[in-house]
Design an enzyme around this catalytic site. Sequence first.
Site, PDB file in Angstrom:
ATOM      1  N   SER A 123     -65.936 -26.043 -26.443  1.00 20.46           N
ATOM      2  CA  SER A 123     -64.412 -25.843 -26.986  1.00 20.46           C
ATOM      3  C   SER A 123     -63.404 -26.829 -26.706  1.00 20.46           C
ATOM      4  CB  SER A 123     -64.011 -24.360 -26.688  1.00 20.46           C
ATOM      5  OG  SER A 123     -62.941 -24.092 -27.515  1.00 20.46           O
ATOM      6  N   ASP A 137     -66.455 -19.352 -36.724  1.00 17.22           N
ATOM      7  CA  ASP A 137     -65.524 -19.569 -35.611  1.00 17.22           C
ATOM      8  C   ASP A 137     -64.240 -20.078 -36.303  1.00 17.22           C
ATOM      9  OD1 ASP A 137     -64.351 -20.711 -33.542  1.00 17.22           O
ATOM     10  OD2 ASP A 137     -65.673 -21.767 -32.875  1.00 17.22           O
ATOM     11  N   HIS A 178     -66.765 -18.030 -32.173  1.00 20.91           N
ATOM     12  CA  HIS A 178     -66.742 -18.928 -31.322  1.00 20.91           C
ATOM     13  C   HIS A 178     -67.392 -18.807 -29.943  1.00 20.91           C
ATOM     14  CE1 HIS A 178     -64.114 -22.113 -29.320  1.00 20.91           C
ATOM     15  NE2 HIS A 178     -63.932 -21.444 -28.278  1.00 20.91           N
TER      16      HIS A 178
END
Length: 711
Positions: A561, A647, A682
């Site tokens: 991320s 995501d 995600h």
Amino acid sequence: MSTPEHTSTPPVAKKVPTERTHHGDTFVDEYEWLRDKTNQEVIDYLEAQNLHTEAHTGQLAELSKTIFSEIKSRVKETDMSVPSRRGRYWYYSRTQEGKQYGIRCRCPISGEDDWTPPEIGDTVPGEEITLDTNVEAEGTDFFSLGAFSISDDGNWLVYGVDTVGDERYTLKFKDLRTGELLADEIPGTAGGAVWSLDAKHVFYPTVDDAWRPDTVWRHDIGAGTEDVKVFHEPDERYWVGIGTTHSDKYLMIGAGSKITSETYILDSADPTGEFRSITPRVEGIEYNVEHVILGGEDYFSFVHNELRDGAKLENFAVDIAPVSDPSARRPFIAHDPDVRIEDLDAFSDYLVLSYRAGGIPQLSIADLRTIEGFPTAADFRQVSFDQELYSVALAGNPEWVTPRLRIAYGSFLEPSELLELDVATGERTLLKRQPVLGGYDPADYVQSREWATAGDGTKIPLSVIRRKGVTGQAPLLLYGYGSYESSIDPAFSASRLSLLDRGVVVVFAHIRGGGELGRYWYENGKTLRKKNTFTDFVDAARYLIDTGWTTPDQMVAEGGSAGGLLMGAVANLAPELFHGILASVPFVDALNSILDPSLPLTVIEWDEWGDPLHDADVYEYMKSYTPYENVSAQPYPPILALASLHDTRVLFTEAAKWVARLQELSTSEHPILLKTEMSAGHGGVSGRYKQWEEASFELAWILRQTGAVTF
């Protein structure tokens, strides 16, 4: 050491020049067309990249299977959590061998004085299943449980279901007395839901077109009426959430940006009333609120960073004020530049301060039963442990009135423990230790703190974990994150043993942008100081090489991320230091994303990264580091990028574009790989066995790239 190659060549993405002009600067983006996942050509390209990755990682299949078996063999697959008392029931969850998801359960308490949880075992007398998520997940490729909240009377359950991975949940309602689902069903909600005390209303948030939680609604159970909008936040920088004080006396709506917050309260006895602001927002000032009873009087506590004597209290302080007049605040716990105050939890008989000192999370407790007069900071007693590196936090204390407190303890080496603390005597009772099967012994491993030095002289803490006897230049995994004031705290990982037992040293770099060393550590790794995050990581890698821990041919870097942004920046800055870079859902097209306020979360993120849309200096600064736009013709190491099609936090297109550009420009023979989960969000795939399979693949790749396993 060389990386085994394969004859497969990567699919070549077509180039469709798209111009982006801001502040007099024009950037030609040739891969922006990959943004549209409704375009079949985009899907075909992602699937072709997946096939290319399979070809280059096929030799890892047997090792992946072995690691999966190792992880599985260490986990007690049929297990039960320690029950927590709430109202008339003990609540807990179960896992069963062969099942992907947990089962939520409860059993009745034997009486008001029953504070001894039922024994952990295969059966519990009077057990009732409140929700079997395996049943809910049947027929889906992805499943995530969002809200899970039971009314105070124990009769009703509200829960949220996501079967796509986009973190948008459908709320469902269940009558726990009959097991029947109500016709009430609310799609498109954000996470979280809260019951009113009378169990007639549920409060929940929804999102705007940019997927920002911005509105709170009240749903009247079974009434058949339209839901009532009770709060809306128009400022696009602010997220909204709903909760309660621990005492359940007040409902609370929190509205917050990255740097500013405001709390609205409503007496729980008046659920159809109007929420009111407890303290108006001031730009740059954060606070959170709890209800506290001191000397029989109601107060609000404020953990805040407000201005005092002309300076902002970067590491926060605590004030209190009468509920009758929240503006009449007075200092309670003073600001300490060496201690980052994070929270103050309240119980009928205790106050618990959560804070961070020396990079380690800590707890201190004040026993209100033993204090004459008004408590002070001197009345708090630290809950200490002997380890150099450890984590401690409150855990599983839903009741306002409780004779003992539960705390969670763990380290990089010790499996997590749930302890029950008698505050008066200090006695600790072990309720459960995370089971690790197969004869694991923490004494076979070592954890230690090292300090690297950044280019500007700043000392960077490193947490080093290794198996005893592993010395010299060893295979090494260097992990980093460094954003949002998030800290990498000591925690045990059963899957990590598959690296340690093969001689890999695992190092966590606590770089600026994280929160390990307080608010200043965060402030010096964000906005126009963001590059400190990247150079800290590079300096940490160089330190590990220079001090003989490893070599560039044996070191792999990993981050996900915002940590994926770190990986992309590091790949551009110092590709020669690593023999592999693993980037999970990487935020590598950062400037392009932060320039577009129509994208999910962008406006909210301006406080973290700066606003390049309206500020030319921020634009120039971000353009100088954003990974995608700074890919150049240089020899990159092997790179594995992981993305998820659904995501909504970091769009799949960021990894897709980055990999296309890397494959085009890299001058080395090393493979640049992209693996996209086509049914995930995600957090990647759902279900514990699927997650173990994915972890096994990643660990196998790391082992190959560090040379810990050769082919």
